[in-house]
Design a protein around this motif. Sequence first.
Motif, PDB file in Angstrom:
ATOM      1  N   ASP A 196       0.815  -1.214   0.000  1.00  0.00           N
ATOM      2  CA  ASP A 196       0.000   0.000   0.000  1.00  0.00           C
ATOM      3  C   ASP A 196       0.849   1.263   0.000  1.00  0.00           C
ATOM      4  OD1 ASP A 196      -2.226  -1.605   0.034  1.00  0.00           O
ATOM      5  OD2 ASP A 196      -2.514  -1.448   2.201  1.00  0.00           O
ATOM      6  N   ASP A 197       2.111   1.156   0.447  1.00  0.00           N
ATOM      7  CA  ASP A 197       2.992   2.315   0.515  1.00  0.00           C
ATOM      8  C   ASP A 197       3.734   2.576  -0.792  1.00  0.00           C
ATOM      9  OD1 ASP A 197       2.252   2.612   3.164  1.00  0.00           O
ATOM     10  OD2 ASP A 197       3.977   1.451   3.906  1.00  0.00           O
ATOM     11  N   LEU A 198       3.632   1.662  -1.755  1.00  0.00           N
ATOM     12  CA  LEU A 198       4.368   1.812  -3.007  1.00  0.00           C
ATOM     13  C   LEU A 198       3.675   2.794  -3.933  1.00  0.00           C
ATOM     14  CD1 LEU A 198       5.295  -1.878  -3.877  1.00  0.00           C
ATOM     15  CD2 LEU A 198       6.808  -0.096  -3.028  1.00  0.00           C
ATOM     16  N   ASP A 199       4.468   3.628  -4.557  1.00  0.00           N
ATOM     17  CA  ASP A 199       3.973   4.506  -5.601  1.00  0.00           C
ATOM     18  C   ASP A 199       4.481   3.920  -6.914  1.00  0.00           C
ATOM     19  OD1 ASP A 199       3.250   6.443  -7.401  1.00  0.00           O
ATOM     20  OD2 ASP A 199       4.400   8.055  -6.453  1.00  0.00           O
ATOM     21  N   LEU A 200       3.621   3.210  -7.618  1.00  0.00           N
ATOM     22  CA  LEU A 200       4.041   2.514  -8.829  1.00  0.00           C
ATOM     23  C   LEU A 200       4.523   3.464  -9.920  1.00  0.00           C
ATOM     24  CD1 LEU A 200       1.345  -0.306  -9.097  1.00  0.00           C
ATOM     25  CD2 LEU A 200       3.662  -0.430  -8.148  1.00  0.00           C
ATOM     26  N   GLU A 201       4.041   4.687  -9.901  1.00  0.00           N
ATOM     27  CA  GLU A 201       4.459   5.656 -10.917  1.00  0.00           C
ATOM     28  C   GLU A 201       5.926   6.057 -10.759  1.00  0.00           C
ATOM     29  OE1 GLU A 201       2.888   6.767 -13.645  1.00  0.00           O
ATOM     30  OE2 GLU A 201       1.207   5.460 -13.170  1.00  0.00           O
ATOM     31  N   THR A 202       6.448   6.008  -9.544  1.00  0.00           N
ATOM     32  CA  THR A 202       7.834   6.432  -9.327  1.00  0.00           C
ATOM     33  C   THR A 202       8.751   5.282  -8.929  1.00  0.00           C
ATOM     34  OG1 THR A 202       7.371   6.982  -7.012  1.00  0.00           O
ATOM     35  CG2 THR A 202       7.116   8.759  -8.643  1.00  0.00           C
ATOM     36  N   LEU A 203       8.210   4.079  -8.787  1.00  0.00           N
ATOM     37  CA  LEU A 203       9.010   2.924  -8.390  1.00  0.00           C
ATOM     38  C   LEU A 203      10.093   2.634  -9.423  1.00  0.00           C
ATOM     39  CD1 LEU A 203       9.384   0.525  -6.410  1.00  0.00           C
ATOM     40  CD2 LEU A 203       7.789  -0.753  -7.854  1.00  0.00           C
ATOM     41  N   ASP A 204      11.304   2.422  -8.972  1.00  0.00           N
ATOM     42  CA  ASP A 204      12.414   2.054  -9.849  1.00  0.00           C
ATOM     43  C   ASP A 204      12.353   0.545 -10.064  1.00  0.00           C
ATOM     44  OD1 ASP A 204      14.751   1.601 -11.218  1.00  0.00           O
ATOM     45  OD2 ASP A 204      16.071   2.136  -9.556  1.00  0.00           O
ATOM     46  N   PHE A 205      11.687   0.127 -11.133  1.00  0.00           N
ATOM     47  CA  PHE A 205      11.508  -1.293 -11.393  1.00  0.00           C
ATOM     48  C   PHE A 205      12.838  -2.001 -11.645  1.00  0.00           C
ATOM     49  CE2 PHE A 205       7.198   0.175 -12.060  1.00  0.00           C
ATOM     50  CZ  PHE A 205       6.467  -0.833 -11.456  1.00  0.00           C
ATOM     51  N   GLY A 206      13.855  -1.263 -12.029  1.00  0.00           N
ATOM     52  CA  GLY A 206      15.172  -1.857 -12.232  1.00  0.00           C
ATOM     53  C   GLY A 206      15.798  -2.353 -10.948  1.00  0.00           C
ATOM     54  N   SER A 207      15.353  -1.848  -9.817  1.00  0.00           N
ATOM     55  CA  SER A 207      15.919  -2.252  -8.532  1.00  0.00           C
ATOM     56  C   SER A 207      15.087  -3.330  -7.841  1.00  0.00           C
ATOM     57  CB  SER A 207      16.044  -1.039  -7.603  1.00  0.00           C
ATOM     58  OG  SER A 207      14.757  -0.575  -7.233  1.00  0.00           O
ATOM     59  N   VAL A 208      14.007  -3.755  -8.466  1.00  0.00           N
ATOM     60  CA  VAL A 208      13.104  -4.730  -7.867  1.00  0.00           C
ATOM     61  C   VAL A 208      13.484  -6.134  -8.341  1.00  0.00           C
ATOM     62  CG1 VAL A 208      10.692  -5.471  -7.703  1.00  0.00           C
ATOM     63  CG2 VAL A 208      11.241  -3.035  -7.746  1.00  0.00           C
ATOM     64  N   GLU A 209      13.746  -7.010  -7.378  1.00  0.00           N
ATOM     65  CA  GLU A 209      14.076  -8.405  -7.696  1.00  0.00           C
ATOM     66  C   GLU A 209      12.826  -9.124  -8.221  1.00  0.00           C
ATOM     67  OE1 GLU A 209      17.091  -9.914  -7.660  1.00  0.00           O
ATOM     68  OE2 GLU A 209      17.845  -7.900  -7.273  1.00  0.00           O
TER      69      GLU A 209
END
Length: 156
Positions: free
Chosen positions: A5-18
């Motif tokens: 719920d705390d994630l902002d998908l618009e600004t999430l750095d998907f490159g850093s997500v495993e």
Amino acid sequence: MPALDDLDLETLDFGSVEPVEFARIVRGTPNRQITELMSGEQRRRVLDEVFGRMHTLFKPDAAAGKDALIRWRITAGDGGEDDVYETHIGGGTCTVTPERTDREPQLSLTMAAPEFLRLVSGNASGPTLFFTRKLKVKGDIRLAGGLTYYFDIPKP
């Protein structure tokens, strides 16, 4: 690890997500929110990240002897332009081309972005998407059925 719920998908750095974390995010995100994300500016960045990682999740032993070109068409759904990527499996490697080429694919897969994200994150199965008409398959149906065995897809 932040709560979903705390994630902002618009600004999430998907490159850093495993991959396992990506699977968890996709599983916990409502379809409406994924649709909004994949209709916005982040769409191409997310798709580039997913396709850019395919070679790292590829299992060459499982695909031994295979030589196939797969064309992925991720529909825009909002009247925008569809995204097309091609993956070539052969010679123990998986290479991605971020556009349609003149080569003839053995398999073409067409689906909307939310279904694509659920499929590649292990949150949906290809046969279920196919039988519910959310995935269109053209070409080698046996290749389509075995495609998930060639990649180390996270278990959400």
